[in-house]
Scaffold this motif. Structure first.
Motif, PDB file in Angstrom:
ATOM      1  N   UNK A 185     -12.401   7.042  -0.584  1.00 43.99           N
ATOM      2  CA  UNK A 185     -11.777   8.309  -0.371  1.00 43.99           C
ATOM      3  C   UNK A 185     -10.452   8.478  -0.370  1.00 43.99           C
ATOM      4  N   UNK A 186      -9.667   9.919  -0.590  1.00 43.49           N
ATOM      5  CA  UNK A 186      -8.452   9.869  -1.218  1.00 43.49           C
ATOM      6  C   UNK A 186      -8.169  11.146   0.133  1.00 43.49           C
ATOM      7  N   UNK A 187      -7.033  10.352   1.207  1.00 42.51           N
ATOM      8  CA  UNK A 187      -6.752  11.559   1.953  1.00 42.51           C
ATOM      9  C   UNK A 187      -5.310  11.909   2.260  1.00 42.51           C
ATOM     10  N   UNK A 188      -4.891  13.355   2.647  1.00 39.45           N
ATOM     11  CA  UNK A 188      -3.740  13.722   2.491  1.00 39.45           C
ATOM     12  C   UNK A 188      -3.188  12.998   4.108  1.00 39.45           C
ATOM     13  N   UNK A 189      -1.750  12.095   4.209  1.00 39.72           N
ATOM     14  CA  UNK A 189      -1.520  12.328   5.029  1.00 39.72           C
ATOM     15  C   UNK A 189      -0.223  12.673   5.355  1.00 39.72           C
ATOM     16  N   UNK A 190       0.204  13.495   4.953  1.00 35.19           N
ATOM     17  CA  UNK A 190       1.377  14.025   4.134  1.00 35.19           C
ATOM     18  C   UNK A 190       2.014  14.694   5.359  1.00 35.19           C
ATOM     19  N   UNK A 191       1.765  14.892   6.615  1.00 38.18           N
ATOM     20  CA  UNK A 191       2.400  15.113   7.632  1.00 38.18           C
ATOM     21  C   UNK A 191       2.404  14.638   8.795  1.00 38.18           C
ATOM     22  N   UNK A 224      14.378  10.264  11.543  1.00 44.73           N
ATOM     23  CA  UNK A 224      13.933  10.838  10.909  1.00 44.73           C
ATOM     24  C   UNK A 224      13.160  10.586   9.540  1.00 44.73           C
ATOM     25  N   UNK A 225      12.440  10.410   8.790  1.00 45.30           N
ATOM     26  CA  UNK A 225      12.132   9.663   7.404  1.00 45.30           C
ATOM     27  C   UNK A 225      10.857  10.699   7.175  1.00 45.30           C
ATOM     28  N   UNK A 226      10.533  11.973   7.988  1.00 49.21           N
ATOM     29  CA  UNK A 226       9.511  12.549   7.922  1.00 49.21           C
ATOM     30  C   UNK A 226       9.930  12.611   6.135  1.00 49.21           C
ATOM     31  N   UNK A 227      11.141  14.066   6.237  1.00 50.09           N
ATOM     32  CA  UNK A 227      10.708  14.699   4.660  1.00 50.09           C
ATOM     33  C   UNK A 227      11.195  13.660   3.387  1.00 50.09           C
ATOM     34  N   UNK A 228      11.521  12.749   3.765  1.00 49.84           N
ATOM     35  CA  UNK A 228      11.752  12.014   2.783  1.00 49.84           C
ATOM     36  C   UNK A 228      10.989  10.569   2.135  1.00 49.84           C
ATOM     37  N   UNK A 229       9.698  10.821   2.647  1.00 52.25           N
ATOM     38  CA  UNK A 229       8.728  10.102   1.975  1.00 52.25           C
ATOM     39  C   UNK A 229       7.065  11.202   2.514  1.00 52.25           C
ATOM     40  N   UNK A 230       6.231  11.079   1.182  1.00 53.58           N
ATOM     41  CA  UNK A 230       4.584  11.550   1.362  1.00 53.58           C
ATOM     42  C   UNK A 230       3.664  10.419   1.492  1.00 53.58           C
ATOM     43  N   UNK A 231       3.090  10.665   1.877  1.00 53.50           N
ATOM     44  CA  UNK A 231       1.908   9.340   2.354  1.00 53.50           C
ATOM     45  C   UNK A 231       0.113   9.630   1.700  1.00 53.50           C
ATOM     46  N   UNK A 232      -0.605   9.318   1.294  1.00 52.29           N
ATOM     47  CA  UNK A 232      -1.559   9.310   1.228  1.00 52.29           C
ATOM     48  C   UNK A 232      -2.911   8.013   1.835  1.00 52.29           C
ATOM     49  N   UNK A 233      -3.614   8.331   2.508  1.00 47.44           N
ATOM     50  CA  UNK A 233      -4.838   6.939   2.867  1.00 47.44           C
ATOM     51  C   UNK A 233      -5.458   7.186   1.345  1.00 47.44           C
ATOM     52  N   UNK A 234      -6.108   5.628   1.490  1.00 45.61           N
ATOM     53  CA  UNK A 234      -6.858   5.480   0.016  1.00 45.61           C
ATOM     54  C   UNK A 234      -7.944   4.361   0.943  1.00 45.61           C
ATOM     55  N   UNK A 235      -9.190   4.917   0.855  1.00 47.42           N
ATOM     56  CA  UNK A 235      -9.998   4.099   2.478  1.00 47.42           C
ATOM     57  C   UNK A 235     -11.284   3.796   1.900  1.00 47.42           C
ATOM     58  N   UNK A 252       0.751   0.213   4.008  1.00 48.07           N
ATOM     59  CA  UNK A 252       0.400  -0.814   5.866  1.00 48.07           C
ATOM     60  C   UNK A 252      -1.454  -1.066   5.140  1.00 48.07           C
ATOM     61  N   UNK A 253      -1.817  -1.610   5.406  1.00 49.80           N
ATOM     62  CA  UNK A 253      -2.585  -2.218   5.411  1.00 49.80           C
ATOM     63  C   UNK A 253      -3.540  -1.438   6.553  1.00 49.80           C
ATOM     64  N   UNK A 254      -4.106  -0.460   7.170  1.00 51.44           N
ATOM     65  CA  UNK A 254      -4.816  -0.035   7.982  1.00 51.44           C
ATOM     66  C   UNK A 254      -5.536   0.813   8.039  1.00 51.44           C
ATOM     67  N   UNK A 255      -6.347   1.595   8.806  1.00 51.09           N
ATOM     68  CA  UNK A 255      -7.569   2.418   8.219  1.00 51.09           C
ATOM     69  C   UNK A 255      -7.615   2.856   9.789  1.00 51.09           C
ATOM     70  N   UNK A 256      -7.422   3.942   9.700  1.00 47.59           N
ATOM     71  CA  UNK A 256      -7.584   4.992  10.411  1.00 47.59           C
ATOM     72  C   UNK A 256      -8.938   5.613  10.234  1.00 47.59           C
ATOM     73  N   UNK A 257      -9.764   5.607   9.245  1.00 50.68           N
ATOM     74  CA  UNK A 257     -11.171   5.676   9.940  1.00 50.68           C
ATOM     75  C   UNK A 257     -12.635   4.043   9.092  1.00 50.68           C
ATOM     76  N   UNK A 258     -11.794   3.533   9.480  1.00 52.11           N
ATOM     77  CA  UNK A 258     -12.620   1.658   9.743  1.00 52.11           C
ATOM     78  C   UNK A 258     -13.186   1.461   7.964  1.00 52.11           C
ATOM     79  N   UNK A 259     -12.686   1.509   7.864  1.00 47.02           N
ATOM     80  CA  UNK A 259     -13.052   0.543   6.109  1.00 47.02           C
ATOM     81  C   UNK A 259     -11.818   0.465   5.281  1.00 47.02           C
TER      82      UNK A 259
END
Length: 816
Positions: free
Chosen positions: A491-497, A583-594, A633-640
């Motif tokens: 799954x590809x997840x929007x983590x932009x926030x 605060x780097x929030x406005x400079x970077x966006x994020x996707x989760x690939x799990x 980051x090799x990390x997973x909130x979804x457990x995959x």
């Protein structure tokens, strides 16, 4: 007039008087309270409030504020008259939908320790004889609710404060505040000034005007609030009470009729009728004059009159001898604003109604004296707001909508209707193409699920249960299909926030060690999961720290709590300049690939080796995804298996497109926030603000393995050392015994009819085939296989405590 004080409190309404009393009670001296009106009927919102305290609120904190306010005011008298009348409160239902909601509300009261009962129409009539029992379906009765006399209560609190040395002065208008080198120095009162160390603004709608000279603004506006008072009435069974004492003691419960937006309170031999339905003026305080009152306008009043008389026939034909149209303060999320501003020594306690004034005065005093409180203040924290919250356009749109929604039945998953599209991820058009059903998170448009994934239901139909009624609102079986597809493929997840904070400089490591419960001094490239605790050991934040370089770290936390976490971290940082926090929030966006195919999707796109040996779990490194620079980051909130991928915003759309095309052969799907939540619950991952916050410590929350007591000093270490071996409650995983049962959160957890705690998180575990519930239980009920019950809309649902995590207990999939 004095020219010096340690503390100047501006505003002698009930919040200012409460704060003054609590500060003095905690030992502070040299406190001066001033107001531009006469003491204590100042003409502010306290003087104009109808004075109804309904305790039960969706927020435990607000409920605690109300309960504390009642306890504080109960013994007080002004001119030998009681300030508070413990008459109880009844919210009535005239529709089946409202009656159902009152069942939910009774469970909420049980969760928060408020005595409350559901009554038949006849039982309501017995408590409130003036009610026409034929006009209602039933009522929610809280015996501890009360009516309160506003300015009289302020005066009584002021008398307690005066006995402790506090001085009060009326008819003094503050014209501004002066600060120097980032710290408050004096309060300006026309040609005069009062030198001081601290200023506390308890001025509600005038706060922004006063603080503007020092660059401070509050997301708070005045909203018109109308009520009337009737002529004297024959109140009991057609008989006029004979004695003065009988006539002047309020006995009728306060009433709330939400569907008609009406509230009622007995005032001796009269009734006050509050109308919340009318079109309201919204006022920013810029041209404010005492009192905070406007000309009464009768629009929408006939509907209010009709509803009131249908409920209480004794009101029929009564003349209105007083008509009040005053301004009360609304913040953009309807919660008070409490804490220290960006100017050191300038504090605020704003947007609190009489209902919560005692509790707000208590916590602002504790913050000023101790820097923390016994209650978690996340919902009222002055630092919770994002930049758009301070704009006049957003404030007006949000506050007007909040005012309208006051009388509506609110669902916990109901999305914000307006304003929308305030913040969007760079790949937002791709989310729209996937037919995302959006909600807002800190202004960000965030997918709940994607309608384009409806076809997945053919594959997963047998594993995605149906829901009905309340539980099916703002929900879709599609989120279960997204969950299962992530487990099966990717799954590809929007983590932009997500909030991204960078801590750097020669003092960065020692600073982070001083605020983090886990050990941060690890090799470059390591990720550390940690709690940030206060001196009591309470969890102030739950986040990860990534060591990018020897003296450069990234802190990653949730989007909604980002400003608050940023402010808390800066507050504890050294002032010598050895640490820089950005605060780097406005400079970077994020996707989760799990998912199990995540490596198959990502490896062909990158130059680097991302095998398990080259890129192990809980590490961070730079990757070039085709031509897109990322921090992975090799990390997973979804457990995959998978990665969080951070890239500068201008590359965000390209990153989505690359991953999406590479994932097509592997069945990659777009996953929404609902699937993310059910996935994380199966793995037992905590959510700050629900499962953990500052009223819980890491040992209670099941996070003790991430506390390193032996590493040396860190904030909260002494308290945690004592708490480690004295855990009285634990965050427990439970599953519902009935596979078709549902709970949504905040419902009471019971054993033998006694409330033990309440549900902090709940969702269906689609991979394990069970409905999962988390909540804190006393240690004697925390053992696996313990039987409990959860009250859902008045029905007791059996549940069983179980071990956690329910899915992949050895985390083999994440570490694959």
């Amino acid at each position: 007039m004095r020219t010096q004080a340690r503390v100047v409190i501006v505003g002698a309404g009930i919040v200012g008087c409460s704060a003054a009393y609590h500060l003095a009670q905690l030992g502070w001296k040299d406190i001066l309270v001033i107001d531009k009106g006469p003491l204590f009927e100042t003409g502010g919102s306290t003087s104009l409030a109808p004075g109804l305290i309904f305790q039960t609120h969706n927020s435990q904190l607000m409920t605690n504020f109300a309960r504390y306010t009642i306890d504080l005011l109960a013994p007080l008298r002004h001119h030998d008259e009681p300030c508070l009348h413990p008459v109880g409160g009844i919210e009535i239902a005239r529709t089946a939908e409202r009656w159902l909601d009152l069942k939910r509300k009774q469970g909420l009261a049980l969760s928060y320790g408020v005595e409350a009962h559901l009554l038949t129409p006849q039982e309501v009539k017995a408590c409130a004889p003036l009610i026409d029992e034929h006009a209602i379906l039933g009522g929610f009765f809280a015996p501890g609710d009360a009516a309160v006399d506003g300015w009289q209560s302020a005066a009584a609190l002021a008398n307690l404060a005066r006995a402790l040395g506090v001085e009060f002065v009326g008819n003094i208008e503050v014209t501004g505040i002066h600060a120097q080198n980032g710290r408050v120095r004096r309060v300006l009162t026309g040609a005069d000034a009062i030198e001081c160390e601290h200023v506390l603004l308890c001025t509600n709608i005038w706060a922004s005007a006063l603080a503007r000279p020092v660059g401070v603004r509050f997301p708070l506006l005045g909203v018109e609030h109308r009520f009337v008072v009737t002529e004297p009435l024959n109140l009991v069974a057609g008989k006029q009470r004979e004695s003065r004492e009988e006539r002047e003691i309020a006995q009728h419960p306060i009433l709330r009729h939400q569907d008609a937006a009406v509230e009622l309170r007995q005032l001796h031999d009269r009734f006050a009728i509050v109308n919340l339905r009318h079109d309201s003026l919204i006022f920013d305080g810029q041209a404010g004059a005492t009192p905070a009152e406007s000309a009464f306008a009768p629009d929408s009043w006939e509907e209010c009159r009709r509803a009131s008389e249908e409920l209480l026939p004794a009101l029929a034909g009564a003349r209105y001898v007083r008509q009040v149209s005053g301004f009360i303060a609304f913040s953009s999320d309807l919660f008070p604003i409490v804490g220290q501003t960006s100017v050191r020594g300038l504090w605020a306690a704003l947007g609190a109604w009489i209902t919560h004034a005692g509790g707000v005065g208590k916590v602002i005093a504790e913050l000023m004296v101790h820097g923390e409180t016994e209650w978690d203040l996340r919902e009222v924290d002055i630092n919770r707001f994002h930049p758009h919250d301070y704009t006049r356009a957003y404030m007006r749109a949000r506050i007007e909508r909040q005012r309208q929604e006051l009388r509506h039945i609110a669902h916990p998953l109901q999305p914000l209707e307006t304003p929308r599209n305030v913040r969007q991820a760079p790949f937002h058009p791709r989310l729209v193409e996937q037919q995302a059903v959006f909600f807002t998170n800190a202004g960000w448009e965030t997918p709940q699920w994607y309608e384009a994934n409806a076809l997945l239901l053919e594959e997963y139909d047998a594993h995605t249960p149906h829901r009905e009624g309340w539980a099916a609102r703002y929900w879709s079986r599609i989120q279960g299909a997204e969950h299962l597809a992530t487990r099966d493929r990717a799954g590809l997840y929007n983590l932009g926030a997500f909030t991204k904070l960078e801590v750097s400089g020669p003092g960065a490591l020692s600073f982070l060690e001083s605020i983090c419960a886990n050990r941060i001094d690890r090799p470059v490239g390591k990720i550390i999961y940690t709690s940030l605790c206060n001196s009591r050991g309470g969890i102030m934040a739950d986040l990860t720290v990534s060591r990018l370089e020897e003296d450069r770290f990234w802190i990653l936390t949730g989007g909604g709590v980002g400003p608050r976490d940023f402010a808390w971290i800066r507050q504890h940082a050294p002032i010598q300049g050895a640490v820089t926090i950005r605060n780097m929030g406005g400079q970077y966006t994020t996707l989760g690939l799990w998912g199990p195919r995540a490596r198959d999707i990502l490896q062909p796109l990158v130059e680097e080796d991302i095998s398990n040996e080259a890129f192990p779990f809980y590490t961070v490194r730079a990757l070039n995804v085709e031509c897109v620079p990322t921090i992975a980051l090799r990390i997973s909130y979804v457990g995959e298996l998978g990665w969080e991928l951070y890239t500068p915003g201008e590359y965000g759309l390209r990153l989505w497109d690359l991953l999406w095309e590479a994932g097509r052969p592997y069945g990659l799907i777009a996953g929404g926030a609902s699937a993310l939540d059910s996935l994380r619950l199966e793995k037992g991952h905590r959510l700050w603000g629900q499962d953990v916050h500052s009223e819980y410590n890491p040992y209670e929350a099941g996070l003790g393995r991430h506390v390193q007591l032996h590493k040396g000093y860190f904030l909260g270490r002494d308290a945690l050392t004592k708490a480690k071996d004295h855990v009285q409650r634990r965050l427990c995983c439970m599953t519902l015994d009935d596979p078709d049962a549902v709970v949504l959160g905040k419902e009471p957890i019971l054993a033998n009819g006694r409330a033990l705690g309440y549900v902090t998180s709940a969702n269906f575990g689609y991979s394990v085939g069970k409905y999962i519930v988390y909540g804190y239980l006393p240690h004697e009920y925390a053992a696996p296989r313990t039987k409990v019950e959860i009250q859902y809309f008045g029905r007791r649902v059996p549940a069983t405590v179980t071990t956690e995590p329910l899915f992949d207990p050895h985390s083999e999939r994440m570490k694959a």
